[in-house]
Design a protein around this motif. Structure first.
Motif, PDB file in Angstrom:
ATOM      1  N   GLY A 116      10.530  -5.443   1.970  1.00 19.85           N
ATOM      2  CA  GLY A 116       9.194  -5.645   2.480  1.00 19.85           C
ATOM      3  C   GLY A 116       8.531  -4.264   2.459  1.00 19.85           C
ATOM      4  N   MET A 117       7.468  -4.201   2.239  1.00 17.17           N
ATOM      5  CA  MET A 117       6.441  -3.216   2.083  1.00 17.17           C
ATOM      6  C   MET A 117       5.398  -2.850   3.255  1.00 17.17           C
ATOM      7  SD  MET A 117       3.821  -1.524  -0.853  1.00 17.17           S
ATOM      8  CE  MET A 117       4.713  -1.546  -2.208  1.00 17.17           C
ATOM      9  N   ALA A 118       5.900  -1.908   3.940  1.00 11.01           N
ATOM     10  CA  ALA A 118       5.072  -1.412   5.244  1.00 11.01           C
ATOM     11  C   ALA A 118       3.857  -0.808   4.748  1.00 11.01           C
ATOM     12  CB  ALA A 118       5.912  -0.446   5.989  1.00 11.01           C
ATOM     13  N   GLU A 119       2.544  -1.142   5.197  1.00  7.46           N
ATOM     14  CA  GLU A 119       1.315  -0.800   5.144  1.00  7.46           C
ATOM     15  C   GLU A 119       0.612  -0.073   6.054  1.00  7.46           C
ATOM     16  OE1 GLU A 119      -0.137  -3.480   1.243  1.00  7.46           O
ATOM     17  OE2 GLU A 119      -0.932  -4.039   3.196  1.00  7.46           O
ATOM     18  N   ARG A 120       1.100  -0.420   7.284  1.00  5.89           N
ATOM     19  CA  ARG A 120       0.506   0.062   8.543  1.00  5.89           C
ATOM     20  C   ARG A 120       1.054   0.376   9.668  1.00  5.89           C
ATOM     21  NH1 ARG A 120      -5.094  -0.103   8.260  1.00  5.89           N
ATOM     22  NH2 ARG A 120      -5.284   0.394  10.730  1.00  5.89           N
ATOM     23  N   PHE A 121       0.764   1.267  10.486  1.00  4.93           N
ATOM     24  CA  PHE A 121       1.578   1.214  11.750  1.00  4.93           C
ATOM     25  C   PHE A 121       0.840   0.676  12.743  1.00  4.93           C
ATOM     26  CE2 PHE A 121       2.238   5.291   9.544  1.00  4.93           C
ATOM     27  CZ  PHE A 121       3.468   5.147   9.096  1.00  4.93           C
ATOM     28  N   ILE A 122       1.481   0.153  13.791  1.00  7.15           N
ATOM     29  CA  ILE A 122       0.637  -0.339  15.018  1.00  7.15           C
ATOM     30  C   ILE A 122       0.656   0.742  16.096  1.00  7.15           C
ATOM     31  CG2 ILE A 122       0.499  -1.818  17.026  1.00  7.15           C
ATOM     32  CD1 ILE A 122       2.332  -3.469  15.155  1.00  7.15           C
ATOM     33  N   VAL A 123      -0.699   1.520  16.262  1.00 11.01           N
ATOM     34  CA  VAL A 123      -0.641   2.657  16.911  1.00 11.01           C
ATOM     35  C   VAL A 123      -1.740   2.285  18.170  1.00 11.01           C
ATOM     36  CG1 VAL A 123      -1.552   4.948  17.053  1.00 11.01           C
ATOM     37  CG2 VAL A 123      -0.477   4.123  15.082  1.00 11.01           C
ATOM     38  N   GLU A 124      -0.885   2.350  19.494  1.00  6.85           N
ATOM     39  CA  GLU A 124      -1.674   2.035  20.654  1.00  6.85           C
ATOM     40  C   GLU A 124      -1.488   3.164  21.760  1.00  6.85           C
ATOM     41  OE1 GLU A 124      -0.713  -2.626  20.350  1.00  6.85           O
ATOM     42  OE2 GLU A 124       0.521  -1.390  21.933  1.00  6.85           O
ATOM     43  N   ASP A 125      -2.668   3.755  22.151  1.00  8.75           N
ATOM     44  CA  ASP A 125      -2.557   4.984  23.093  1.00  8.75           C
ATOM     45  C   ASP A 125      -1.972   6.056  22.591  1.00  8.75           C
ATOM     46  OD1 ASP A 125      -3.809   2.970  24.907  1.00  8.75           O
ATOM     47  OD2 ASP A 125      -1.725   2.251  25.691  1.00  8.75           O
ATOM     48  N   GLY A 126      -2.001   6.360  21.443  1.00  7.09           N
ATOM     49  CA  GLY A 126      -1.505   7.589  20.862  1.00  7.09           C
ATOM     50  C   GLY A 126      -0.063   7.297  20.563  1.00  7.09           C
ATOM     51  N   GLU A 127       0.440   6.167  20.615  1.00 11.15           N
ATOM     52  CA  GLU A 127       2.013   5.852  20.415  1.00 11.15           C
ATOM     53  C   GLU A 127       2.138   4.880  19.480  1.00 11.15           C
ATOM     54  OE1 GLU A 127       4.281   4.593  23.687  1.00 11.15           O
ATOM     55  OE2 GLU A 127       3.635   6.054  24.929  1.00 11.15           O
ATOM     56  N   CYS A 128       3.294   5.076  18.487  1.00 14.65           N
ATOM     57  CA  CYS A 128       3.541   4.229  17.439  1.00 14.65           C
ATOM     58  C   CYS A 128       4.318   3.085  18.075  1.00 14.65           C
ATOM     59  CB  CYS A 128       4.239   4.819  16.392  1.00 14.65           C
ATOM     60  SG  CYS A 128       4.560   3.619  14.772  1.00 14.65           S
ATOM     61  N   ARG A 129       3.964   1.734  17.693  1.00 14.97           N
ATOM     62  CA  ARG A 129       4.598   0.656  18.525  1.00 14.97           C
ATOM     63  C   ARG A 129       4.982  -0.362  17.398  1.00 14.97           C
ATOM     64  NH1 ARG A 129       1.107   0.649  23.926  1.00 14.97           N
ATOM     65  NH2 ARG A 129       1.906   2.572  24.873  1.00 14.97           N
ATOM     66  N   GLY A 182       6.269   4.674  -8.296  1.00 11.79           N
ATOM     67  CA  GLY A 182       7.265   5.245  -7.547  1.00 11.79           C
ATOM     68  C   GLY A 182       8.346   5.904  -8.617  1.00 11.79           C
ATOM     69  N   PRO A 183       9.350   6.389  -8.063  1.00  9.89           N
ATOM     70  CA  PRO A 183      10.259   6.888  -9.053  1.00  9.89           C
ATOM     71  C   PRO A 183      11.037   5.626  -9.904  1.00  9.89           C
ATOM     72  CG  PRO A 183      11.187   7.019  -6.955  1.00  9.89           C
ATOM     73  CD  PRO A 183       9.761   6.765  -6.891  1.00  9.89           C
ATOM     74  N   ASN A 184      11.291   6.041 -11.152  1.00  8.35           N
ATOM     75  CA  ASN A 184      11.937   5.099 -12.161  1.00  8.35           C
ATOM     76  C   ASN A 184      11.213   3.611 -12.241  1.00  8.35           C
ATOM     77  OD1 ASN A 184      13.887   4.517 -13.933  1.00  8.35           O
ATOM     78  ND2 ASN A 184      15.312   3.640 -12.541  1.00  8.35           N
ATOM     79  N   ASN A 185       9.722   3.952 -12.066  1.00  7.29           N
ATOM     80  CA  ASN A 185       8.856   2.712 -12.529  1.00  7.29           C
ATOM     81  C   ASN A 185       8.790   1.627 -11.328  1.00  7.29           C
ATOM     82  OD1 ASN A 185       7.987   3.819 -14.831  1.00  7.29           O
ATOM     83  ND2 ASN A 185       9.581   2.581 -16.004  1.00  7.29           N
ATOM     84  N   GLN A 186       9.087   2.100 -10.149  1.00 12.11           N
ATOM     85  CA  GLN A 186       9.169   1.258  -8.966  1.00 12.11           C
ATOM     86  C   GLN A 186       7.866   1.127  -8.475  1.00 12.11           C
ATOM     87  OE1 GLN A 186      12.688   0.979  -6.238  1.00 12.11           O
ATOM     88  NE2 GLN A 186      13.039   3.140  -7.409  1.00 12.11           N
ATOM     89  N   GLN A 187       7.412   0.286  -7.407  1.00 12.98           N
ATOM     90  CA  GLN A 187       6.250   0.025  -6.998  1.00 12.98           C
ATOM     91  C   GLN A 187       5.827   1.069  -6.096  1.00 12.98           C
ATOM     92  OE1 GLN A 187       6.099  -3.691  -4.879  1.00 12.98           O
ATOM     93  NE2 GLN A 187       3.825  -3.759  -4.723  1.00 12.98           N
ATOM     94  N   PRO A 188       4.868   1.880  -6.012  1.00 15.80           N
ATOM     95  CA  PRO A 188       4.509   3.026  -5.176  1.00 15.80           C
ATOM     96  C   PRO A 188       4.004   2.320  -4.069  1.00 15.80           C
ATOM     97  CG  PRO A 188       2.814   2.725  -6.948  1.00 15.80           C
ATOM     98  CD  PRO A 188       3.606   1.625  -7.329  1.00 15.80           C
ATOM     99  N   ALA A 189       3.941   3.255  -2.872  1.00 16.77           N
ATOM    100  CA  ALA A 189       3.453   3.051  -1.565  1.00 16.77           C
ATOM    101  C   ALA A 189       1.946   3.674  -1.428  1.00 16.77           C
ATOM    102  CB  ALA A 189       4.342   3.569  -0.578  1.00 16.77           C
ATOM    103  N   VAL A 190       1.000   2.919  -1.784  1.00 12.84           N
ATOM    104  CA  VAL A 190      -0.309   3.627  -1.802  1.00 12.84           C
ATOM    105  C   VAL A 190      -0.972   3.358  -0.398  1.00 12.84           C
ATOM    106  CG1 VAL A 190      -2.866   3.431  -2.974  1.00 12.84           C
ATOM    107  CG2 VAL A 190      -0.688   3.057  -4.398  1.00 12.84           C
TER     108      VAL A 190
END
Lengths: 461, 630
Positions: free
Chosen positions: B125-138, B175-183
């Motif tokens: 899977g491709m992560a796109e965002r973090f869940i950030v609450e109260d300055g903490e990554c959750r 990405g390297p070797n023609n893989q999908q980049p994470a934009v």
């Protein structure tokens, strides 16, 4: 480093019956113990705290007795800095106290920065908070001043020499590193023990050379070698007396030498002068006449500073002109004395002969012009004009101590190479030498090695 | 997009490259329920560049990873095609192991280990965002709308963030070797206020082995003695494949010179900063134009492929130029290019935004590791991944986090360099970066780090017991050699003569005789054999520790001096603006780096001794102004 053992002369410079060198830090007692010899083999590490002991300071390298001293020992925390403190009381005078300082620095103490004892007292909670701001101002101010000094030195001969030496070491280090990090790159020659030995020996020779200039002690320790020349009756003797009276000379009779090289020390506005052949002046009033032309040339040649005295109320003679010739190319202050009398000298001609040398007019009899003369001497010294010949300015105790440590590191490197220790281990001592030399000029950055690596060699995938 | 709750974990690791796999395994092994998510499950532990692991400094990192309970050492031990000990002619501090990897096998083996690791879940899977609450990554949100909640997140995205491949005048997002980049992730990090930089790296072309004339090259075989990175490896691969050495020549250089205007490096297309230690061939030819030739190593990429990596030939010149350049090289006259070399630009975090635990200062419980932190190299990535994974798990489980010092490990040197000084080029470990190199040896990685690995549960009790026994055996044998006197009898003199030393006049302690440069433990053993048979690893330690005792002692003294400064801690919320007397440049840099100790502060560029003094005074007096808490 913040918590090493520091040392400094803690009595005011100059005159005084005794002088004190103070040490503070974890190793204060062990350093003192290594250089102190008391009757009955008393060990400083075993004596009670807050006691004072009579004995001698020895040069650990030769075992020779250097000074007669009293050593007070105070264990922390009941001391000024709350660290272990040792105070070495020795005879007053620049030479003695500097020698004591030098010995403890050579044993591994570091010369304290200005205000550092106070700073430690402060850091260790000895001084209360109200003094905080003042101490900080002190640190900032003194450091800025020290930086200015360092900046001046950047252009100086010493730092040029040290920079060249460090660059030499750096290239060697980079070469060793590249062999380690890129073992398969054949366009880089393998550093051999033989090459490393040659390089290390070269470095040692250079350091030795620097230390020799320090030992000759051209400046602080022994003063600028100064010669007064002039025809009979121009006032050389009065000049000598004036300088001596003003500045409380320390007359020394160096054992084992003939009395014609009796020297007197004076301190003119912080510039130590070693007045050569003062006995000659006192007795015969004429150095050239008395010791012969050859000798006088030699004395002149070895001098750092020449005070050439002329008579204001007499015309210039061929002899005067010869003196100018003899002093050509040296640091000269021309003194036209006896301005209280009728002017007969051709001042234009004097100025012409003096060229770039400073020219001062005096009446030593009426104590006129002495201030100007002293200013001229100080000016010459502090502008760096004097000492253009062999004086590499290794006069500072900190520099000497660092050079001695560097010398030991490079000796370790050499004996390592000679006994076949692998090059990358010998390199530890070589790197240390490089760092110590860097401390002299206030530079010790690791990154420069990596920069050197990539600029000197073609590397990579 | 429909979002859905996909699961709850203690730690989520984004990426499964060399940093990601170590992070995931370390987190799981430390005891945290861990999720590892990667863009492509077929690219786990993929080597986009050279097919090798280890080498000077890097090889020692691999040993350190093993001592801490990481995987890289074991994995390469199982999948290499060749292994060599480098610098054997030099001192023990710089010896280093390097392996040529079977790339595909390396990936498969690593994937298997991860799939079978208890406590660890692996998904694509491709992560796109973090869940950030109260300055903490959750937790994280993926491209497909999956929401994974967690207590900590480790980001190991390598060169994928806004990656762009550049080949001549061709440039495309990848990405390297023609893989999908994470934009999206890159953009998201910027939104969160992180400062990113643009770095560049590159890779050489690959050619088909069947089209190489090896008779024109020199063979570079592996060692014929069994070698392994891991202290636990008991099976050794002795069937090895060689590499081959050839050279560029004037003709190659002429072609490069004539085509420089087509090089994206020189035409200004590439703006990212590349590493000095890994220059392209066009760089080498331009910068060292007096060199008539450069070395080229031909390295097989595996046992079941004909692809050969052309080491020393990294380039981003157009494909047609690459063809012509290659064919000037002896042995490659008819070489079939299989993949062209290329340069890749990517986003990296400015690493001074991290604490020494690799947690970001800006967002709590968010960690980054590997190439995203501005490093380059598989080993550097793996070392950071391990530390970040371990620390994320420690945080979640309420254990004390681990920071290795500069005298503990090369990993400690690397992380301290990154978070204290930052880097203006992709960072690579070199032995010259370590000031206590003699303490950070290949041979003693276990002695330095096994305790830490065991404490965190990464090292099994069984292995730890063996380690403890080894440590005791070393200490006992050293004591024995220091106490036993060797008499100058004929047997002794004969052994010494044979070693090329000068005969004894009096009796001598075993340790003192061993200190002579020509003597080895093997020779001493003949004279005063140990009552019990000792392992080779024990004998090696005894020899090194006795022979170099003086030098080791010297290094330890340096470490001690520095320790005092390390122990002076700086409060995290110190307000540098309220401290008068600190120079402006120092103040700016201190605020950025936020050093945790006086020692770290003293390593920051632009901070001079006077600033350190002033800082100390404030701290010692307990009168530190605190910034308003966030």
């Amino acid at each position: 480093m913040e918590f090493d053992t520091i040392a400094a002369i803690s009595t005011p410079p100059g005159e005084g019956a005794i002088a004190i060198v103070r040490l503070s830090g974890d190793e204060a007692i062990s350093i003192a113990e290594r250089v102190f010899q008391a009757p009955g083999q008393k060990k400083l590490s075993t004596v009670p705290s807050h006691t004072i002991h009579y004995g001698h300071l020895i040069e650990p390298s030769s075992g020779r007795v250097a000074e007669e001293v009293m050593v007070s020992l105070m264990k922390g925390p009941k001391t000024f800095t709350r660290e272990d403190v040792v105070e070495i009381n020795c005879h007053g005078g620049i030479t003695a106290v500097n020698r004591v300082l030098q010995i403890v620095l050579n044993e591994g103490a570091r010369l304290a920065e200005p205000g550092e004892f106070t700073k430690r007292a402060f850091l260790n909670g000895r001084i209360d908070l109200s003094q905080a701001e003042a101490v900080m101002d002190l640190i900032r101010a003194k450091t800025d001043k020290a930086m200015n000094v360092a900046l001046n030195q950047v252009e100086g001969r010493l730092s040029k020499l040290i920079n060249r030496l460090r660059q030499e070491i750096l290239e060697t280090l980079a070469h060793v590193e590249v062999n380690i990090d890129y073992p398969e790159y054949d366009d880089v020659e393998e550093m051999t023990h033989r090459v490393l030995l040659e390089k290390s020996q070269f470095v040692q020779q250079e350091i030795d050379g620097l230390l020799r200039t320090a030992e000759q002690g051209k400046i602080l320790r022994e003063g600028l070698s100064t010669v007064i020349i002039g025809r009979p009756n121009v006032g050389k003797s009065s000049l000598l007396n004036a300088l001596v009276q003003e500045n409380k000379a320390i007359v020394t009779d160096i054992p084992g030498t003939t009395r014609d090289v009796i020297e007197e020390y004076v301190n003119v506005r912080g510039v130590p002068l070693r007045l050569v052949d003062t006995a000659g002046i006192r007795e015969t009033e004429d150095i050239v006449e008395r010791i012969g032309v050859e000798r006088s040339r030699k004395v002149l040649k070895e001098a750092d500073l020449i005070l050439l005295v002329l008579n204001y109320s007499d015309e210039l003679t061929p002899e005067d002109e010869k003196l100018f010739e003899a002093a050509a190319g040296m640091d000269v202050i021309v003194i036209v004395n006896k301005t209280d009398l009728e002017p007969k000298i051709d001042m234009d001609r004097v100025a012409q002969l003096a060229g770039k040398s400073r020219l001062v007019t005096t009446s030593l009899l009426e104590e006129q012009g002495i201030t100007e003369l002293e200013e001229a001497i100080a000016g010459l010294f502090f502008s760096g004009a004097v000492g253009a010949q062999d004086m590499t300015y290794v006069s500072n105790s900190r520099h000497i101590a660092l050079l001695n440590q560097a010398n030991r590191s490079i000796s370790d490197a050499i004996s390592g190479v000679e006994s076949g220790v692998p090059i990358d281990i010998v390199q530890i001592d070589l790197t240390r030498t490089w760092e110590l030399l860097g401390e002299i000029i206030g530079e010790s950055v690791h990154e420069s090695l990596i920069d050197q690596l990539f600029s000197q060699f073609c590397l990579g995938k | 997009m429909n979002y859905y709750e996909a699961g709850e974990y203690e730690v989520v690791v984004i990426g499964a490259g060399h940093a990601g796999v170590e992070a995931g395994l370390a987190s799981a092994r430390t005891g945290a329920k861990t999720l590892m998510i990667t863009i492509n499950l077929d690219m786990i532990a993929y080597m986009p560049c050279n097919p090798s692991v280890g080498g000077p400094a890097k090889g020692i990192v691999v040993r350190e990873i093993d001592a801490l309970g990481g995987e890289m050492a074991k994995n390469i031990d199982k999948t290499h095609i060749q292994m060599r000990m480098l610098n054997t002619g030099k001192g023990p501090a710089v010896r280093a192991l390097r392996a040529q990897a079977d790339k595909v096998l390396y990936q498969q083996e690593m994937k298997k280990t991860i799939e079978n690791e208890p406590n660890l879940t692996l998904i694509q899977g491709m992560a796109e965002r973090f869940i950030v609450e109260d300055g903490e990554c959750r937790g994280i949100v993926t491209q497909t709308g999956a929401i994974y909640r967690s207590k900590a997140v480790v980001v190991t995205t390598g060169t994928f963030m806004r990656g762009e491949i550049i080949l001549g005048d061709l440039k495309y997002s990848s990405g390297p070797n023609n893989q999908q980049p994470a934009v999206k992730l890159s953009e998201h990090l910027e939104e969160l206020g992180f400062e990113l930089v643009r770095f560049k790296t590159g890779t050489p072309p690959r050619v088909n082995s069947n089209t190489i004339d090896y008779s024109k090259t020199e063979i570079q075989p592996g060692d014929d003695v069994p070698r392994a990175f891991s202290y636990e490896t008991k099976e050794f691969i002795m069937d090895q494949l060689p590499c081959w050495l050839t050279y560029t020549n004037e003709e190659t250089h002429t072609i490069i010179g004539d085509n420089l205007h087509r090089s994206p490096m020189y035409s200004g297309v590439i703006k990212g900063r590349g590493p000095r230690y890994c220059p392209s061939i066009e760089d080498k030819v331009v910068r060292f134009n007096d060199k008539p030739r450069h070395q080229i190593f031909l390295e097989p990429e595996g046992r079941n492929t004909e692809e050969v990596y052309v080491q020393g030939f990294s380039t981003s010149l157009p494909e047609d130029v690459q063809y012509r350049m290659l064919r000037t090289i002896p042995g490659l006259e008819k070489a079939q290019l299989m993949r062209a070399g290329y340069a890749i630009e990517y986003d990296a975090m400015v690493p001074t935004q991290l604490w020494p635990t690799l947690e970001t200062k800006r967002i709590k419980n968010l960690y980054t590791a590997g190439q995203i932190n501005g490093t380059s190299g598989y080993e550097e990535a793996a070392g950071q991944g391990l530390m970040a994974g371990m620390n994320a798990a420690c945080r979640v489980l309420g254990k004390e986090e681990v920071v290795l010092s500069r005298s503990d490990a090369y990993i400690g040197v690397m992380i301290d360099d990154l978070v204290t000084k930052g880097t203006n080029e992709p960072y690579r470990l070199l032995t010259s970066r370590a000031e206590y190199r003699l303490l950070l040896r290949h041979d003693n990685a276990d002695l330095r780090l096994t305790d830490i690995g065991h404490r965190l549960g990464m090292i099994s009790d069984e292995r730890y017991a063996a380690f403890t026994a080894k440590k005791e055996a070393i200490a006992m044998e050293i004591d024995r050699l220091k106490a036993t006197i060797i008499k100058p009898d004929e047997t002794t003199q004969a052994v010494i003569r044979e070693a090329g030393g000068s005969e004894l006049k009096d009796g001598i302690r075993g340790a003192d005789l061993l200190r002579r440069p020509e003597m080895t433990y093997d020779a001493i053993k003949q004279l005063i054999p140990s009552p019990e048979a000792l392992g080779e690893d024990v004998e090696e330690q005894v020899e090194i520790q006795i022979k170099y005792e003086g030098y080791i002692e010297k290094s330890l003294q340096q470490v001690d001096r520095m320790k005092k400064m390390e122990n002076k801690k700086i409060p995290v919320d110190i307000d540098y603006d309220a401290i008068s007397g600190i120079a402006n440049e120092a103040r700016t840099n201190l605020k950025e780096v936020q050093p945790l100790s006086i020692a770290q502060a003293s390593r920051i560029s632009g901070v001079n001794p006077a600033d350190i003094s002033i800082l100390l005074i404030y701290i010692e007096q307990g009168r530190v102004a605190r910034t308003a808490s966030e």
